[in-house]
Design a protein around this motif. Structure first.
Motif, short mmCIF file in Angstrom:
data_model
loop_
_atom_site.label_atom_id
_atom_site.label_comp_id
_atom_site.label_asym_id
_atom_site.label_seq_id
_atom_site.Cartn_x
_atom_site.Cartn_y
_atom_site.Cartn_z
N LEU A 25 -38.02 18.86 -5.68
CA LEU A 25 -37.70 18.66 -7.08
C LEU A 25 -36.20 18.53 -7.34
CD1 LEU A 25 -40.14 21.30 -8.57
CD2 LEU A 25 -40.51 18.84 -8.38
N LEU A 26 -35.40 19.06 -6.42
CA LEU A 26 -33.95 19.02 -6.54
C LEU A 26 -33.44 17.83 -5.74
CD1 LEU A 26 -31.28 20.41 -7.38
CD2 LEU A 26 -31.39 21.60 -5.20
N ILE A 27 -33.12 16.76 -6.40
CA ILE A 27 -32.66 15.57 -5.70
C ILE A 27 -31.22 15.27 -6.08
CG2 ILE A 27 -34.95 14.55 -5.35
CD1 ILE A 27 -34.52 12.91 -7.84
N LEU A 28 -30.55 14.55 -5.21
CA LEU A 28 -29.13 14.30 -5.40
C LEU A 28 -28.78 13.54 -6.68
CD1 LEU A 28 -28.10 13.62 -1.72
CD2 LEU A 28 -27.84 15.70 -3.05
N PRO A 29 -29.56 12.55 -7.12
CA PRO A 29 -29.20 11.90 -8.39
C PRO A 29 -29.19 12.86 -9.58
CG PRO A 29 -30.70 10.51 -7.18
CD PRO A 29 -30.63 11.81 -6.43
N ILE A 30 -30.07 13.86 -9.57
CA ILE A 30 -30.05 14.84 -10.67
C ILE A 30 -28.75 15.64 -10.62
CG2 ILE A 30 -31.13 16.95 -11.52
CD1 ILE A 30 -33.81 15.75 -10.72
N LEU A 31 -28.36 16.07 -9.43
CA LEU A 31 -27.10 16.80 -9.31
C LEU A 31 -25.92 15.91 -9.68
CD1 LEU A 31 -27.65 18.95 -6.13
CD2 LEU A 31 -27.39 19.73 -8.47
N ASN A 32 -26.00 14.63 -9.36
CA ASN A 32 -24.93 13.70 -9.73
C ASN A 32 -24.83 13.60 -11.26
OD1 ASN A 32 -22.82 11.90 -9.25
ND2 ASN A 32 -24.20 10.14 -9.31
N SER A 33 -25.97 13.59 -11.93
CA SER A 33 -25.96 13.57 -13.40
C SER A 33 -25.33 14.84 -13.94
CB SER A 33 -27.38 13.43 -13.95
OG SER A 33 -27.92 12.20 -13.58
N ARG A 41 -17.59 21.56 -10.85
CA ARG A 41 -17.74 23.00 -10.65
C ARG A 41 -19.13 23.48 -11.07
NH1 ARG A 41 -13.98 27.63 -13.37
NH2 ARG A 41 -15.06 29.38 -12.43
N MET A 42 -19.61 23.00 -12.22
CA MET A 42 -20.94 23.40 -12.68
C MET A 42 -22.03 22.81 -11.79
SD MET A 42 -22.89 25.07 -14.61
CE MET A 42 -22.07 25.64 -16.05
N ALA A 43 -21.86 21.57 -11.32
CA ALA A 43 -22.85 20.97 -10.43
C ALA A 43 -22.93 21.75 -9.12
CB ALA A 43 -22.51 19.51 -10.16
N ALA A 44 -21.80 22.19 -8.60
CA ALA A 44 -21.79 22.99 -7.37
C ALA A 44 -22.47 24.34 -7.61
CB ALA A 44 -20.37 23.20 -6.87
N PHE A 45 -22.21 24.93 -8.76
CA PHE A 45 -22.86 26.20 -9.11
C PHE A 45 -24.38 26.02 -9.19
CE2 PHE A 45 -24.68 28.89 -12.45
CZ PHE A 45 -24.45 30.14 -11.88
N LEU A 46 -24.82 24.94 -9.83
CA LEU A 46 -26.26 24.68 -9.95
C LEU A 46 -26.89 24.42 -8.58
CD1 LEU A 46 -26.30 22.49 -13.16
CD2 LEU A 46 -27.22 24.78 -12.89
N LEU A 47 -26.18 23.71 -7.71
CA LEU A 47 -26.69 23.46 -6.36
C LEU A 47 -26.90 24.77 -5.61
CD1 LEU A 47 -27.35 21.56 -3.96
CD2 LEU A 47 -24.92 21.65 -3.41
N VAL A 48 -25.90 25.64 -5.65
CA VAL A 48 -26.01 26.93 -4.96
C VAL A 48 -27.11 27.79 -5.59
CG1 VAL A 48 -24.78 29.09 -4.50
CG2 VAL A 48 -23.63 26.90 -4.16
N THR A 49 -27.18 27.79 -6.91
CA THR A 49 -28.21 28.57 -7.60
C THR A 49 -29.61 28.06 -7.27
OG1 THR A 49 -26.66 28.97 -9.41
CG2 THR A 49 -28.98 29.38 -9.86
N PHE A 50 -29.79 26.74 -7.32
CA PHE A 50 -31.09 26.16 -6.98
C PHE A 50 -31.47 26.48 -5.54
CE2 PHE A 50 -30.70 22.47 -10.23
CZ PHE A 50 -31.05 23.33 -11.25
N PHE A 51 -30.51 26.33 -4.63
CA PHE A 51 -30.78 26.59 -3.22
C PHE A 51 -31.20 28.05 -3.02
CE2 PHE A 51 -29.55 27.80 1.09
CZ PHE A 51 -30.25 26.85 1.82
N ALA A 52 -30.47 28.96 -3.63
CA ALA A 52 -30.81 30.39 -3.50
C ALA A 52 -32.19 30.67 -4.09
CB ALA A 52 -29.75 31.24 -4.21
N ALA A 53 -32.51 30.07 -5.23
CA ALA A 53 -33.82 30.26 -5.84
C ALA A 53 -34.93 29.72 -4.95
CB ALA A 53 -33.87 29.59 -7.21
#
Length: 110
Positions: A25-33, A41-53
């Motif tokens: 469900l977590l794909i790179l175009p979503i993170l790019n958006s 900074r927020m995209a990196a935070f969301l990536l780390v948070t999603f990965f941890a979850a």
């Protein structure tokens, strides 16, 4: 999800397969958006948070389902052999697409 079935039949743990489905469900175009709208900074935070979850959820599912004896047998999993099939009439899909496009166009004109 045919790929999840292949992973399951290939020996991946049940929690690992569930984590794969969450990660799908977590794909790179979503993170790019997210990066474009909220900044890097927020995209990196969301990536780390999603990965941890995803990792935590995979472990919780593995231990909870394993402890309760709810993990299905790998031998019962069936790999789809027919490939991609068209399950809805083409006219229905076309009408649905036209309705969606019309609704979005109408909403954007307001």
């Amino acid at each position: 999800m045919p790929l999840a079935v292949l992973l399951w039949k290939g020996g991946m743990s049940f929690g690992g397969v569930i984590a794969f489905m969450y990660a799908d469900l977590l794909i790179l175009p979503i993170l790019n958006s997210y990066r474009k709208y909220y900044g890097t900074r927020m995209a990196a935070f969301l990536l780390v948070t999603f990965f941890a979850a995803i990792v935590v959820a995979g472990h919780v599912v593995e231990f909870a389902f394993g402890g309760l004896g709810l993990i299905p047998n790998e031998a019962d999993a069936k790999i789809p052999g027919e490939g991609i099939t068209w399950t809805t009439p083409p006219g229905s899909t076309s009408r649905s697409c036209c309705r969606t496009c019309g609704s979005r166009w109408s909403a954007s004109r307001r």
